[in-house]
Write an enzyme that holds these catalytic residues in place. Structure first.
Site: not given
Lengths: 105, 410
Positions: A103-105
């Site tokens: 989720g954390c790009v």
């Protein structure tokens, strides 16, 4: 690829210490990593979340996001922060031997 | 006639419509585009509006200007997608059937999902620059704001353009310097991430830049609620960050129609193969741009590279060949860092941003992960390229997949 020995077993890890092969994971490893993350004892509530994440990981090949966990495991965001303080999704992925949540790009 | 239906005429929908209009045999294909809004917004420009660098007219143009006459553009809301019947129902009851569907309905902000944000202090002391209206309201506020504690908060990832909050802070630092009140402004970045950015090298280098500029980072801050009366935000682990002016990047979600049509995940992003954008559920549906769950940055540059490769893949696929899994998650973005300077980052699914020099014959090289004036001009030049080249589906002189040329490995 780096390796390290956790709970007497040598496993592959990435540069941030996340296991890269979920098949190498054991419950003993989870207990050990949890301690490193500052969680002294894994309670039944912890295991419920860890097991849910293992199932999601096995089905999708990815660590679930916090939102996937709260939607799927019947737990509130607040409770997640009590069980796994600070970054709960990242912390539980680490303990469950899954990669970092994408989720954390 | 084969029917291609594209939902959404934003950055992705417009680019792919133009690209396929050129590539497909239009005697055999009919392309229809549906969007509820007649205005096309240059979303990267919202960042500059609060500081008066861009005005309204710089970031809006009629959608119609960018759609070729062969393509049918319908202005309507979309009621529901019925993938089992290969058709879409518009609000008002009209059905559109398709052989292939491209979903490009994007992502939008949802401040109402966080208690306290979109209430009586909205556009008074709580603002966002993640919408056109919001950025204009914030511009008005900053005209007369006399200083205090400005807190920028990202509610939850993923967000559109993950570097924009950092750029906003660095531009704010510059803006308040120019106004001569920087000494009366405290700048705070409250983020759910453990540092300034997601990937280690960029996080370290951008983190150092924020320190130099006197911007304080409050890491691992997951907001539970805002308190509009006591002027503070509160995290799930009960940390409190007080503010005089809160700039929020609210929860981002995909379009509701994607969710209610059974095609979305818990944030209404539609699951796809991240190399080809084919839907996980239906073999005649593709999802492009911010609407998909591909773990790439939600940004126009990513979509542009994706569509460079998608065009040929779509031709292959519709003539009975297999899709080639070729998109590598390539993104590059100019980051505005204030005082007429900028940075450039270039990365993909597996390669994190690295420092170095980005080669570009005739114009470059641009410095990677390091401030320079050339990067600032690159950023400003980009608006022209967006309106005149990108949206029309033409190619830029950048390769769609990432290259390691010029990057310095640790």
């Amino acid at each position: 690829m780096a390796t390290r020995t956790i709970a007497g077993k040598t496993v592959a890890v990435n540069e941030e210490g996340f296991m890269t092969n979920p098949a190498e994971w054991t419950q003993e490893i989870a207990v050990e990593i949890a301690k490193e993350e500052g969680i002294e004892e894994l309670t039944e509530a912890h295991w419920k979340v860890i097991n849910f994440c293992r199932e999601v990981g096995a089905a999708s090949g990815k660590a679930p996001t916090l939102r996937t966990i709260t939607n799927g495991a019947g737990i509130t965001t607040k409770e997640m922060f009590t069980l796994f303080p600070k970054g709960p999704a990242k912390k539980v992925a680490h303990i469950a031997g899954l990669g970092k949540p994408e989720g954390c790009v | 006639m084969k029917k291609l239906l594209i939902l959404g005429a934003g950055t992705a929908g417009t680019m792919v419509a133009n690209r396929l209009n050129r590539m497909l045999d239009m005697d055999e294909w009919q392309i229809t585009l549906v969007d509820q809004d007649p205005v096309h917004y240059y979303q990267p420009g919202f960042l500059f509006i609060p500081f008066g660098v861009y005005s309204k007219k710089d970031v809006i143009k009629p959608k119609r200007n960018f759609i070729p006459p062969q393509i049918k553009l319908i202005q309507s809301e979309i009621e529901i997608i019925e993938p089992e019947h290969n058709r879409v129902r518009l609000t008002g009851g009209l059905y559109l059937d398709y052989d292939y569907l491209i979903i490009a309905t994007g992502a939008d902000i949802h401040p109402e999902e966080t208690p306290g944000l979109a209430e009586h202090e909205w556009n008074q002391s709580i603002f966002t620059f993640y919408s056109f209206e919001g950025s204009v309201e914030l511009w008005k506020k900053l005209q007369t704001w006399e200083g205090g504690r400005m807190v920028v908060n990202v509610v939850e990832n993923p967000i559109k353009c993950p570097v924009a909050p950092l750029e906003f802070l660095m531009l704010a630092d510059w803006f308040f310097h120019e106004r001569g009140i920087r000494d009366r402004v405290e700048l705070v970045y409250a983020t759910p991430l453990p540092g300034a950015f997601t990937k280690p090298m960029a996080s370290k280098m951008l983190g150092e830049l924020l320190v130099q500029k006197g911007i304080h980072v409050e890491p691992e801050f997951y907001i539970e609620r805002a308190d509009p009366d006591e002027k503070k935000i509160v995290s799930y682990d009960e940390r409190e960050v007080p503010f005089d002016l809160l700039v929020t990047i609210p929860l981002n979600k995909g379009a509701e129609v994607v969710g209610k049509s059974g095609l979305g995940d818990e944030l209404n992003y539609s699951p796809v193969n991240k190399y080809t954008f084919l839907s996980d559920k239906f073999d005649n549906i593709f999802v492009l741009g911010d609407a998909s769950n591909a773990p790439a940055s939600k940004a126009g540059s990513v979509t542009h590279y994706a569509i460079d490769l998608f065009g040929e893949n779509f031709i292959r696929y519709t003539s009975g060949q297999k899709l080639v899994e070729n998109f590598d998650g390539h993104a590059n973005c100019f980051l505005e860092s204030g005082f007429g300077k900028g940075l450039l980052i270039d990365f993909n699914y597996t390669q994190e941003p690295l420092p170095g020099r980005y080669p570009l014959p005739g114009v470059g090289p641009f410095t990677l992960l390091e401030e320079s004036e050339a990067n600032h001009w690159g950023k400003l030049m980009f608006r022209w390229m967006y309106w005149n080249i990108l949206l029309k589906g033409q190619e830029l002189p950048f390769p769609p997949t990432m290259t390691m040329a010029g990057k310095w490995k640790a």
